[in-house]
Design a protein around this motif. Structure first.
Motif, short mmCIF file in Angstrom:
data_model
loop_
_atom_site.label_atom_id
_atom_site.label_comp_id
_atom_site.label_asym_id
_atom_site.label_seq_id
_atom_site.Cartn_x
_atom_site.Cartn_y
_atom_site.Cartn_z
N GLN A 78 -10.75 -0.18 14.15
CA GLN A 78 -9.88 0.05 13.01
C GLN A 78 -10.79 -0.05 11.84
O GLN A 78 -11.54 -0.96 11.62
N TYR A 79 -11.12 1.34 11.00
CA TYR A 79 -12.20 1.24 10.08
C TYR A 79 -11.50 1.09 8.63
O TYR A 79 -10.40 1.22 8.25
N HIS A 80 -12.39 0.36 7.90
CA HIS A 80 -11.88 -0.16 6.60
C HIS A 80 -13.02 0.24 5.58
O HIS A 80 -14.18 -0.46 5.72
N PHE A 81 -12.64 0.87 4.64
CA PHE A 81 -13.51 1.50 3.45
C PHE A 81 -13.61 0.48 2.21
O PHE A 81 -12.45 0.14 1.87
N ILE A 82 -14.73 0.02 2.00
CA ILE A 82 -15.07 -1.15 0.66
C ILE A 82 -15.44 -0.52 -0.15
O ILE A 82 -16.70 -0.01 -0.05
N LYS A 83 -14.91 -0.17 -1.45
CA LYS A 83 -15.50 0.65 -2.58
C LYS A 83 -16.66 -0.32 -3.28
O LYS A 83 -17.25 0.27 -4.25
N GLU A 84 -16.72 -1.60 -2.86
CA GLU A 84 -17.60 -2.67 -3.67
C GLU A 84 -19.08 -1.93 -3.36
O GLU A 84 -19.20 -1.42 -2.22
N LYS A 85 -20.09 -2.09 -4.46
CA LYS A 85 -21.20 -1.55 -4.20
C LYS A 85 -22.30 -2.56 -3.80
O LYS A 85 -22.40 -3.68 -4.51
N LYS A 86 -22.71 -2.56 -2.74
CA LYS A 86 -23.72 -3.72 -2.25
C LYS A 86 -24.93 -3.17 -1.24
O LYS A 86 -24.87 -1.91 -1.00
N THR A 87 -26.02 -3.85 -1.30
CA THR A 87 -27.06 -3.65 -0.39
C THR A 87 -26.57 -3.54 1.13
O THR A 87 -25.47 -3.83 1.35
N TRP A 88 -27.34 -2.95 2.15
CA TRP A 88 -26.91 -2.90 3.36
C TRP A 88 -26.69 -4.29 4.01
O TRP A 88 -25.86 -4.26 4.54
N THR A 89 -27.53 -5.20 3.68
CA THR A 89 -27.61 -6.43 4.16
C THR A 89 -26.41 -7.26 3.51
O THR A 89 -25.46 -8.00 4.42
N GLU A 90 -25.96 -7.18 2.43
CA GLU A 90 -24.96 -7.75 1.86
C GLU A 90 -23.64 -7.21 2.13
O GLU A 90 -22.57 -7.82 2.67
N ALA A 91 -23.70 -5.86 2.64
CA ALA A 91 -22.49 -5.19 3.12
C ALA A 91 -22.30 -5.74 4.62
O ALA A 91 -21.10 -5.81 5.09
N GLN A 92 -23.39 -6.01 5.56
CA GLN A 92 -23.35 -6.34 6.79
C GLN A 92 -22.66 -7.69 6.64
O GLN A 92 -21.76 -8.06 7.51
N ARG A 93 -22.91 -8.55 5.78
CA ARG A 93 -22.35 -10.03 5.83
C ARG A 93 -21.16 -9.97 5.32
O ARG A 93 -20.24 -10.67 6.06
N TYR A 94 -20.31 -8.82 4.45
CA TYR A 94 -19.28 -8.99 4.00
C TYR A 94 -18.45 -8.58 5.06
O TYR A 94 -17.41 -9.07 5.49
N CYS A 95 -18.64 -7.39 5.80
CA CYS A 95 -18.04 -6.86 7.31
C CYS A 95 -17.75 -8.05 8.27
O CYS A 95 -16.69 -8.42 8.94
#
Length: 371
Positions: A24-41
């Motif tokens: 199940q996919y979730h789109f997150i509109k917050e702007k982050k670097t790739w590494t920050e996005a990886q940590r969030y997910c």
């Protein structure tokens, strides 16, 4: 008609591949670097988005459209450049056996493999060649020669849509079998096999070989080492600097490995009380997801929702569906002696990760389906 025979014929008539979405996919509109996005997910879901096929890409694009605003041009997914080129099979298996011709693999930019006179050559993936698919329909060899010329990616898509996948060649015997088929069929042209190489790795360490690059991408691997979706080009992929600030897509896996050692019946009860059910594996796609999940298991085998239905002398999934797709290890999956201890189905956590029959009293890790 005998009632038992009627029931078996009815199950066969209903036997079809279930195209279940396993993420199940979730789109997150917050702007982050790739590494920050990886940590969030990883903290909130499972990981940055992984895609196995165009069905997954459609799901990702639909998730973005639900929340998209006019300023969303690109969004991170979980593919990252590692700088370590490796050959692997389209099925996701590592290439442990190799049969290169002398001087091969050769030039840079030739990232796909074809077969000529029983030996392998690397070639540009854009070249148009005939190809060989793995199939469940041909009981003699499991191989189908497709007398159409396509580039490697289109050949891969054709095999997955109409059969199972591009052919994998895992040992010398399989290579000789493939060569014999080509000779017997008088195939003198080069043919694609399912071998390819690149330096891109998914964040969740899965073996997905699916790629959906824009025709001009990736353009700057080694400098732009992370992957974003180009929303103005049908969700095709673009390599970007990992420090760019982008929205991103996470995924939540619908398969969950439970590292408790339980009997099959205890595992079934646990999954139904805490999630949905023990996992059923209806297709090659779901099997690939299972193979990625069981790598983290602490037991040599992991329970599936597979049980021997002694009255009918056949194997069924816990939801009552017949076993249409199967991945049994040799000597397993045959009829069982129901006078002995009842048998259930498990998947090996190492090796070829085939299915095996085990006594239901064994205590193993198990996989639940959820959501």
């Amino acid at each position: 008609m005998d009632q038992t025979l009627y029931f078996i014929l009815l199950l066969i008539a209903l036997c079809s591949v279930s195209e279940c979405v396993q993420r199940q996919y979730h789109f997150i509109k917050e702007k982050k670097t790739w590494t920050e996005a990886q940590r969030y997910c990883r903290e909130n879901y499972t990981d940055l988005a992984t895609a196995d096929n165009m069905n997954d890409m459609n799901e990702i694009n639909n998730a973005i459209k639900l929340k998209q605003d006019k300023n969303t041009d690109q969004a991170w997914i979980g593919l990252q450049w590692t700088g370590r080129e490796k050959w692997q099979w389209s099925s996701g298996e590592p290439a442990l056996y190799l049969n290169w011709a002398t001087g091969q693999p050769g030039a840079s930019g030739e990232e796909c493999a074809m077969m000529r006179n029983g030996q392998w050559h690397d070639e540009r993936c854009s070249k148009f060649l005939t190809f060989i698919c793995r199939s469940s329909n041909n009981t003699n060899t499991g191989l189908v020669f497709v007398n159409q010329t396509k580039n490697w990616r289109d050949a891969q898509s054709y095999c997955r849509q109409n059969h199972i996948d591009l052919v994998s060649v895992r040992n010398q015997n399989e290579n000789q079998q493939l060569e014999k088929i080509m000779n017997d069929s008088h195939i003198s042209d080069d043919v694609w096999i399912g071998l390819f190489r690149d330096s891109w790795q998914w964040s969740d360490q899965s073996n997905s070989s699916f790629r959906f690059w824009h025709p001009t991408e990736p353009s700057s691997a080694g400098v732009e080492n992370c992957t974003g979706l180009k929303q103005d080009y049908y969700g095709t992929w673009n390599d970007l600097s990992c420090t760019s600030l982008k929205s991103f897509v996470c995924y939540e896996d619908k398969l969950i490995l439970i590292k408790e050692n339980l009997t099959w019946s205890e595992a079934l009860r646990y999954c139904r009380q805490n999630h949905v059910d023990l996992v059923s594996v209806h297709s090659e796609e779901i099997q690939r997801r299972v193979m990625n999940v069981v790598k983290r298991a602490s037991t040599a085998a992991v329970w599936l929702g597979l049980h021997n239905y002694c009255i009918m002398n056949m194997w069924l999934w816990v939801n009552g569906e017949m076993v249409c797709y199967h991945n049994w290890a040799p000597g397993n999956g045959t009829t069982e002696n129901c006078n002995l201890e009842k048998r259930k189905g498990a998947v090996q956590s190492g090796g070829d990760q085939h299915w095996i029959s085990r006594p239901e009293s064994d205590k193993l890790n198990f996989i639940c389906s959820r959501n």
